[in-house]
Design an enzyme around this catalytic site. Sequence first.
Site, PDB file in Angstrom:
ATOM      1  CG  LEU A  58      28.715  34.965  41.075  1.00  0.00           C
ATOM      2  CD1 LEU A  58      30.110  35.533  40.829  1.00  0.00           C
ATOM      3  CD2 LEU A  58      28.293  34.052  39.921  1.00  0.00           C
ATOM      4  CB  ALA A  81      38.954  36.433  41.756  1.00  0.00           C
ATOM      5  CB  SER A 124      46.732  33.349  40.688  1.00  0.00           C
ATOM      6  OG  SER A 124      47.762  34.269  40.947  1.00  0.00           O
ATOM      7  CD  GLU A 126      50.534  36.840  44.332  1.00  0.00           C
ATOM      8  OE1 GLU A 126      50.477  36.696  45.556  1.00  0.00           O
ATOM      9  OE2 GLU A 126      51.435  37.475  43.766  1.00  0.00           O
ATOM     10  CE1 TYR A 148      43.188  36.795  43.459  1.00  0.00           C
ATOM     11  CE2 TYR A 148      45.495  36.105  43.484  1.00  0.00           C
ATOM     12  CZ  TYR A 148      44.330  36.371  42.786  1.00  0.00           C
ATOM     13  OH  TYR A 148      44.302  36.201  41.418  1.00  0.00           O
ATOM     14  CG  HIS A 178      46.943  37.876  32.213  1.00  0.00           C
ATOM     15  ND1 HIS A 178      47.114  36.914  33.189  1.00  0.00           N
ATOM     16  CD2 HIS A 178      45.609  38.032  32.092  1.00  0.00           C
ATOM     17  CE1 HIS A 178      45.947  36.511  33.625  1.00  0.00           C
ATOM     18  NE2 HIS A 178      45.004  37.193  32.982  1.00  0.00           N
ATOM     19  CG  PHE A 187      45.995  45.511  38.894  1.00  0.00           C
ATOM     20  CD1 PHE A 187      46.344  44.338  39.564  1.00  0.00           C
ATOM     21  CD2 PHE A 187      44.654  45.855  38.843  1.00  0.00           C
ATOM     22  CE1 PHE A 187      45.370  43.529  40.157  1.00  0.00           C
ATOM     23  CE2 PHE A 187      43.674  45.057  39.428  1.00  0.00           C
ATOM     24  CZ  PHE A 187      44.038  43.899  40.093  1.00  0.00           C
ATOM     25  CB  THR A 189      50.944  47.203  33.838  1.00  0.00           C
ATOM     26  OG1 THR A 189      49.635  46.702  34.142  1.00  0.00           O
ATOM     27  CG2 THR A 189      51.975  46.098  33.955  1.00  0.00           C
ATOM     28  NE  ARG A 190      44.861  52.383  32.237  1.00  0.00           N
ATOM     29  CZ  ARG A 190      43.605  52.702  32.546  1.00  0.00           C
ATOM     30  NH1 ARG A 190      42.839  51.828  33.182  1.00  0.00           N
ATOM     31  NH2 ARG A 190      43.105  53.866  32.208  1.00  0.00           N
ATOM     32  NE  ARG A 216      53.940  40.016  41.016  1.00  0.00           N
ATOM     33  CZ  ARG A 216      54.516  40.115  42.202  1.00  0.00           C
ATOM     34  NH1 ARG A 216      55.830  39.983  42.306  1.00  0.00           N
ATOM     35  NH2 ARG A 216      53.801  40.343  43.291  1.00  0.00           N
TER      36      ARG A 216
HETATM   37  P1  NAP Z   1      39.411  41.598  37.207  1.00  0.00           P
HETATM   38  O1  NAP Z   1      39.594  42.519  36.047  1.00  0.00           O
HETATM   39  O2  NAP Z   1      39.668  42.129  38.582  1.00  0.00           O
HETATM   40  O3  NAP Z   1      37.909  41.017  37.126  1.00  0.00           O
HETATM   41  C1  NAP Z   1      37.370  40.351  38.223  1.00  0.00           C
HETATM   42  C2  NAP Z   1      35.924  39.988  37.967  1.00  0.00           C
HETATM   43  O4  NAP Z   1      35.390  39.465  39.212  1.00  0.00           O
HETATM   44  C3  NAP Z   1      35.045  41.187  37.583  1.00  0.00           C
HETATM   45  O5  NAP Z   1      33.997  40.750  36.757  1.00  0.00           O
HETATM   46  C4  NAP Z   1      34.512  41.625  38.938  1.00  0.00           C
HETATM   47  O6  NAP Z   1      33.272  42.314  38.865  1.00  0.00           O
HETATM   48  C5  NAP Z   1      34.299  40.288  39.606  1.00  0.00           C
HETATM   49  N1  NAP Z   1      34.270  40.485  41.069  1.00  0.00           N
HETATM   50  C6  NAP Z   1      35.209  41.055  41.837  1.00  0.00           C
HETATM   51  N2  NAP Z   1      34.813  41.107  43.123  1.00  0.00           N
HETATM   52  C7  NAP Z   1      33.568  40.558  43.143  1.00  0.00           C
HETATM   53  C8  NAP Z   1      32.626  40.311  44.180  1.00  0.00           C
HETATM   54  N3  NAP Z   1      32.883  40.635  45.446  1.00  0.00           N
HETATM   55  N4  NAP Z   1      31.458  39.712  43.852  1.00  0.00           N
HETATM   56  C9  NAP Z   1      31.192  39.364  42.575  1.00  0.00           C
HETATM   57  N5  NAP Z   1      32.053  39.569  41.560  1.00  0.00           N
HETATM   58  C10 NAP Z   1      33.227  40.159  41.836  1.00  0.00           C
HETATM   59  O7  NAP Z   1      40.320  40.306  37.060  1.00  0.00           O
HETATM   60  P2  NAP Z   1      41.045  39.742  35.746  1.00  0.00           P
HETATM   61  O8  NAP Z   1      42.361  40.406  35.626  1.00  0.00           O
HETATM   62  O9  NAP Z   1      40.089  39.779  34.627  1.00  0.00           O
HETATM   63  O10 NAP Z   1      41.336  38.245  36.176  1.00  0.00           O
HETATM   64  C11 NAP Z   1      40.380  37.205  35.903  1.00  0.00           C
HETATM   65  C12 NAP Z   1      40.637  36.046  36.852  1.00  0.00           C
HETATM   66  O11 NAP Z   1      41.954  35.556  36.670  1.00  0.00           O
HETATM   67  C13 NAP Z   1      40.526  36.394  38.328  1.00  0.00           C
HETATM   68  O12 NAP Z   1      40.004  35.274  38.995  1.00  0.00           O
HETATM   69  C14 NAP Z   1      41.962  36.613  38.761  1.00  0.00           C
HETATM   70  O13 NAP Z   1      42.116  36.334  40.140  1.00  0.00           O
HETATM   71  C15 NAP Z   1      42.663  35.597  37.901  1.00  0.00           C
HETATM   72  N6  NAP Z   1      44.046  35.927  37.549  1.00  0.00           N
HETATM   73  C16 NAP Z   1      44.337  37.112  36.977  1.00  0.00           C
HETATM   74  C17 NAP Z   1      45.652  37.394  36.633  1.00  0.00           C
HETATM   75  C18 NAP Z   1      46.025  38.696  35.990  1.00  0.00           C
HETATM   76  O14 NAP Z   1      47.223  39.002  35.951  1.00  0.00           O
HETATM   77  N7  NAP Z   1      45.081  39.445  35.433  1.00  0.00           N
HETATM   78  C19 NAP Z   1      46.666  36.440  36.880  1.00  0.00           C
HETATM   79  C20 NAP Z   1      46.298  35.226  37.465  1.00  0.00           C
HETATM   80  C21 NAP Z   1      44.988  34.950  37.785  1.00  0.00           C
HETATM   81  P3  NAP Z   1      33.236  43.915  38.688  1.00  0.00           P
HETATM   82  O15 NAP Z   1      33.562  44.179  37.251  1.00  0.00           O
HETATM   83  O16 NAP Z   1      31.838  44.237  39.063  1.00  0.00           O
HETATM   84  O17 NAP Z   1      34.250  44.478  39.636  1.00  0.00           O
HETATM   85  O1  G4F Z   2      50.136  44.887  39.589  1.00  0.00           O
HETATM   86  P1  G4F Z   2      50.162  44.266  40.917  1.00  0.00           P
HETATM   87  O2  G4F Z   2      49.301  44.877  41.963  1.00  0.00           O
HETATM   88  O3  G4F Z   2      49.845  42.714  40.705  1.00  0.00           O
HETATM   89  P2  G4F Z   2      50.103  41.406  41.613  1.00  0.00           P
HETATM   90  O4  G4F Z   2      50.047  41.702  43.052  1.00  0.00           O
HETATM   91  O5  G4F Z   2      51.318  40.722  41.090  1.00  0.00           O
HETATM   92  O6  G4F Z   2      48.809  40.522  41.278  1.00  0.00           O
HETATM   93  C1  G4F Z   2      48.311  40.344  39.952  1.00  0.00           C
HETATM   94  O7  G4F Z   2      48.910  39.217  39.361  1.00  0.00           O
HETATM   95  C2  G4F Z   2      48.612  37.961  40.011  1.00  0.00           C
HETATM   96  C3  G4F Z   2      49.310  36.862  39.206  1.00  0.00           C
HETATM   97  O8  G4F Z   2      50.617  36.702  39.664  1.00  0.00           O
HETATM   98  C4  G4F Z   2      47.112  37.744  40.024  1.00  0.00           C
HETATM   99  F1  G4F Z   2      46.815  36.546  40.604  1.00  0.00           F
HETATM  100  C5  G4F Z   2      46.437  38.877  40.750  1.00  0.00           C
HETATM  101  O9  G4F Z   2      45.022  38.706  40.713  1.00  0.00           O
HETATM  102  C6  G4F Z   2      46.794  40.190  40.062  1.00  0.00           C
HETATM  103  O10 G4F Z   2      46.243  40.197  38.771  1.00  0.00           O
HETATM  104  O11 G4F Z   2      51.647  44.291  41.500  1.00  0.00           O
HETATM  105  C7  G4F Z   2      52.733  43.787  40.747  1.00  0.00           C
HETATM  106  C8  G4F Z   2      54.036  44.126  41.426  1.00  0.00           C
HETATM  107  C9  G4F Z   2      54.071  43.775  42.897  1.00  0.00           C
HETATM  108  O12 G4F Z   2      55.322  43.192  43.153  1.00  0.00           O
HETATM  109  C10 G4F Z   2      53.995  45.111  43.628  1.00  0.00           C
HETATM  110  O13 G4F Z   2      54.637  45.161  44.881  1.00  0.00           O
HETATM  111  O14 G4F Z   2      54.253  45.546  41.379  1.00  0.00           O
HETATM  112  C11 G4F Z   2      54.737  45.980  42.633  1.00  0.00           C
HETATM  113  N1  G4F Z   2      54.477  47.410  42.781  1.00  0.00           N
HETATM  114  C12 G4F Z   2      55.412  48.375  42.964  1.00  0.00           C
HETATM  115  N2  G4F Z   2      54.828  49.564  43.082  1.00  0.00           N
HETATM  116  C13 G4F Z   2      53.266  47.996  42.776  1.00  0.00           C
HETATM  117  C14 G4F Z   2      53.480  49.359  42.972  1.00  0.00           C
HETATM  118  N3  G4F Z   2      52.036  47.469  42.621  1.00  0.00           N
HETATM  119  C15 G4F Z   2      50.984  48.316  42.653  1.00  0.00           C
HETATM  120  N4  G4F Z   2      49.753  47.816  42.493  1.00  0.00           N
HETATM  121  N5  G4F Z   2      51.148  49.673  42.867  1.00  0.00           N
HETATM  122  C16 G4F Z   2      52.391  50.239  43.020  1.00  0.00           C
HETATM  123  O15 G4F Z   2      52.538  51.456  43.197  1.00  0.00           O
END
Ligand code: NAP
Ligand code: G4F
Length: 330
Positions: A58, A81, A124, A126, A148, A178, A187, A189-190, A216
């Site tokens: 990429l 990302a 995002s 964020e 980020y 999501h 993350f 939730t998981r 959130r």
């Molecule tokens: P994800 O599960 O973390 O998937 C990220 C993707 O990017 C994977 O295919 C990963 O590859 C690839 N990637 C990560 N680091 C890389 C690197 N250094 N070089 C090349 N590829 C790399 O994210 P997602 O939850 O599906 O989210 C999809 C997009 O939406 C992301 O851009 C994220 O920032 C954005 N977004 C997500 C949320 C959310 O809540 N999920 C919210 C807002 C925006 P590998 O599988 O090899 O790791």
């Molecule tokens: O699940 P998180 O790590 O997600 P975060 O930081 O909100 O980011 C996710 O959502 C963004 C969209 O708003 C995306 F852009 C981003 O790529 C990603 O998908 O944390 C969620 C919340 C935070 O407030 C964190 O401080 O959960 C709180 N939290 C509390 N205890 C925790 C924990 N988060 C994590 N990961 N682990 C904990 O033990």
Amino acid sequence: MVKTALITGITGQDGYYLSRLLLEKHYRVVGLVPPNRQSSVAKLGALADQVEIYSVALTDPVALAEAVEQLQPQEIYNLTAPSFVPDSWKDPLATLDLVTGTATRLLDAVRQAGLATRFYQASSSEMFGQVDQSPQDENTPFRPMNPYAAAKVHAHWTMVHHRQRYGLFACSGILYNHESPLRPPNFVTRKVSLGVASIKLGLSDQLEMGNLDAKRDWGYAGDHVEAMWRMLQADEPEDYVIGTGQLHSVRELIATAFACVDLDWSRYVVVEPGLLRSDEHFHLVANPSKAKQNLDWQPQISFEALLAKMVQRDMDRLKSGTASSPLSVN
Ligand code: NAP
Ligand code: G4F
């Protein structure tokens, strides 16, 4: 005519759900996966046989331009990302290059090829960062609070510039959190669903968490990828805030997940100070009115149903010893 969709980040959570949606709609789905991340394709499980994978760095503008020229995709979804926010502090420059660089290189490839490709940029919530307005909508200013988010803002504006200056059909989905059973366990939730399942099955007796008061807007990944697709089917390219409009605390998340297996969370959860974030903000919640009105989009799965689905899936995984294997999920 069969439409071709090109996806970066296809091996991530959203890549899985988006591929599944597009395959159901009879698209040809092509994922661009860097040579050094080919092993991640296994995460697509059975879907891996239904999509095409191109091995492309990429970071290589020529290779990306060739891929776009050769595939002539009707739609591009730029999802790649390093998406775990705390990691972006460790290498801000690598975050910027992957997030902004990939978007810029792909947009330039579309422009130079003279294609009518429709482009989706994964923005995002964020990007809103330190908000003084809740809920947020498409007019809320960006005040990113971490590398980020700053990289996502840069990518967003690059996309806007290509739309304004070159007339590309390019859109940004400003998505709130999501989740799904495919969320990696770092993350929240998981981490909670896996922790609950482990405790219920007697495999552990404690769950270490960060800030329980953080809040959130959590939705379901399957619903949010539907919004991505709808944005690219619209008459005009526009940006959309996508979220449920409901704010929940981490404490509520934990209580709801433990209730799924009839356990009292307060007996098992401890706060680990090392997991607290210094840059935390509390009121990131969407006003998704524009998406509801223009795209006829709204979330189908509730917070409670999402957590029940995730806890059940982790119970099944742990019972069958497949906690980290490729998945086929709902
Ligand atoms: P994800 O599960 O973390 O998937 C990220 C993707 O990017 C994977 O295919 C990963 O590859 C690839 N990637 C990560 N680091 C890389 C690197 N250094 N070089 C090349 N590829 C790399 O994210 P997602 O939850 O599906 O989210 C999809 C997009 O939406 C992301 O851009 C994220 O920032 C954005 N977004 C997500 C949320 C959310 O809540 N999920 C919210 C807002 C925006 P590998 O599988 O090899 O790791
Ligand atoms: O699940 P998180 O790590 O997600 P975060 O930081 O909100 O980011 C996710 O959502 C963004 C969209 O708003 C995306 F852009 C981003 O790529 C990603 O998908 O944390 C969620 C919340 C935070 O407030 C964190 O401080 O959960 C709180 N939290 C509390 N205890 C925790 C924990 N988060 C994590 N990961 N682990 C904990 O033990």
